[in-house]
Design an enzyme around this catalytic site. Sequence first.
Site, PDB file in Angstrom:
ATOM      1  N   ARG A   1      25.673  77.927  47.201  1.00 55.67           N
ATOM      2  CA  ARG A   1      25.916  76.539  47.537  1.00 55.67           C
ATOM      3  C   ARG A   1      26.686  76.449  48.839  1.00 55.67           C
ATOM      4  O   ARG A   1      26.443  75.576  49.676  1.00 55.67           O
ATOM      5  CB  ARG A   1      26.701  75.869  46.405  1.00 55.67           C
ATOM      6  CG  ARG A   1      26.311  74.422  46.086  1.00 55.67           C
ATOM      7  CD  ARG A   1      26.553  73.494  47.209  1.00 55.67           C
ATOM      8  NE  ARG A   1      27.960  73.445  47.532  1.00 55.67           N
ATOM      9  CZ  ARG A   1      28.839  72.679  46.907  1.00 55.67           C
ATOM     10  NH1 ARG A   1      28.469  71.904  45.942  1.00 55.67           N
ATOM     11  NH2 ARG A   1      30.108  72.693  47.277  1.00 55.67           N
TER      12      ARG A   1
ATOM     13  N   GLY B   1      29.329  70.841  37.595  1.00 61.37           N
ATOM     14  CA  GLY B   1      28.812  71.772  38.585  1.00 61.37           C
ATOM     15  C   GLY B   1      28.760  71.142  39.953  1.00 61.37           C
ATOM     16  O   GLY B   1      29.482  70.193  40.250  1.00 61.37           O
ATOM     17  N   CYS B   2      27.898  71.663  40.810  1.00 58.67           N
ATOM     18  CA  CYS B   2      27.755  71.137  42.161  1.00 58.67           C
ATOM     19  C   CYS B   2      27.445  69.643  42.112  1.00 58.67           C
ATOM     20  O   CYS B   2      26.550  69.202  41.396  1.00 58.67           O
ATOM     21  CB  CYS B   2      26.629  71.872  42.878  1.00 58.67           C
ATOM     22  SG  CYS B   2      26.198  71.158  44.470  1.00 58.67           S
ATOM     23  N   PHE B   3      28.194  68.874  42.889  1.00 54.98           N
ATOM     24  CA  PHE B   3      28.012  67.423  42.802  1.00 54.98           C
ATOM     25  C   PHE B   3      26.715  66.931  43.425  1.00 54.98           C
ATOM     26  O   PHE B   3      26.310  65.795  43.193  1.00 54.98           O
ATOM     27  CB  PHE B   3      29.198  66.653  43.375  1.00 54.98           C
ATOM     28  CG  PHE B   3      29.786  67.147  44.671  1.00 54.98           C
ATOM     29  CD1 PHE B   3      29.053  67.832  45.617  1.00 54.98           C
ATOM     30  CD2 PHE B   3      31.134  66.901  44.949  1.00 54.98           C
ATOM     31  CE1 PHE B   3      29.623  68.263  46.806  1.00 54.98           C
ATOM     32  CE2 PHE B   3      31.716  67.340  46.135  1.00 54.98           C
ATOM     33  CZ  PHE B   3      30.949  68.018  47.069  1.00 54.98           C
ATOM     34  N   TRP B   4      26.025  67.765  44.201  1.00 52.19           N
ATOM     35  CA  TRP B   4      24.764  67.314  44.792  1.00 52.19           C
ATOM     36  C   TRP B   4      23.762  66.863  43.728  1.00 52.19           C
ATOM     37  O   TRP B   4      23.165  65.800  43.838  1.00 52.19           O
ATOM     38  CB  TRP B   4      24.138  68.437  45.610  1.00 52.19           C
ATOM     39  CG  TRP B   4      24.917  68.868  46.802  1.00 52.19           C
ATOM     40  CD1 TRP B   4      25.926  68.196  47.430  1.00 52.19           C
ATOM     41  CD2 TRP B   4      24.746  70.091  47.536  1.00 52.19           C
ATOM     42  NE1 TRP B   4      26.400  68.916  48.501  1.00 52.19           N
ATOM     43  CE2 TRP B   4      25.687  70.084  48.593  1.00 52.19           C
ATOM     44  CE3 TRP B   4      23.889  71.178  47.400  1.00 52.19           C
ATOM     45  CZ2 TRP B   4      25.789  71.136  49.507  1.00 52.19           C
ATOM     46  CZ3 TRP B   4      23.984  72.223  48.308  1.00 52.19           C
ATOM     47  CH2 TRP B   4      24.917  72.201  49.357  1.00 52.19           C
TER      48      TRP B   4
END
Length: 242
Positions: free
Chosen positions: A11, A67-70
Amino acid sequence: MTRHTCTNPSRAAATRLGAAALLAIAALACGIGRTHAAERAFVIAPPAMDEPASPSHKEKTAVFAGGCFWGVQAVFQHVKGVNQALSGYAGGKADSAHYDDVSTGRSGHAESVQVTYDPAQISYGQLLQIFFSVAHDPTQLNRQGPDTGTQYRSTIFAANSQQHEIAQAYIQQLDKSGVYPRPLATTIEDHKDFYPAETYHQDYLAHNKHSMYIIINDLPKVANLAKVFSDRYRDAPVLVNR
């Protein structure tokens, strides 16, 4: 069906490299012709406890970390009744938050998404159902997919006692349901401060659909939303930077 695993572009690398570079790295790491398992959707019942239906269109907010905010942002941007989904940081002790600090895991913050919604169109419990079903895997402790660390933990930041009670009851309900292969790792923390993420993190999926990280980890989440929650899905996302 044979499932192949490989080391995906990180990421952190995705924040620095363009789509062409990511595709080249992914091809070298994974090998041409290999397939990737899509993000899994959990088909779950709605919460038995929820906030009362509201005729008012006065906006409410909810903050989730998964997790990853994307990917989490992208999912909620496609949900009817959501007026905004803003990527940011929550849960840390510092009085400010920036990606370079949060990404080390030392600040205590989690990558989070602040969801502003219309309670006349969608309830807090329905947002939780989407969060636990397609936005992330709530059984993973301090990680999601290739991303590891407490900054990627599964957490609900409750804004008030009602949100806390609804979330707690739903976690217990889901743990008893037998739907998940492991107990839920999701925690509930009191919501204090939320710090919006840097501009380049906002609407990331919408602007980077050819990124290999997005293709592998996040586009399947949006596809699962459209499939599992077809009545809640809207094709055009509500973007932060319109």
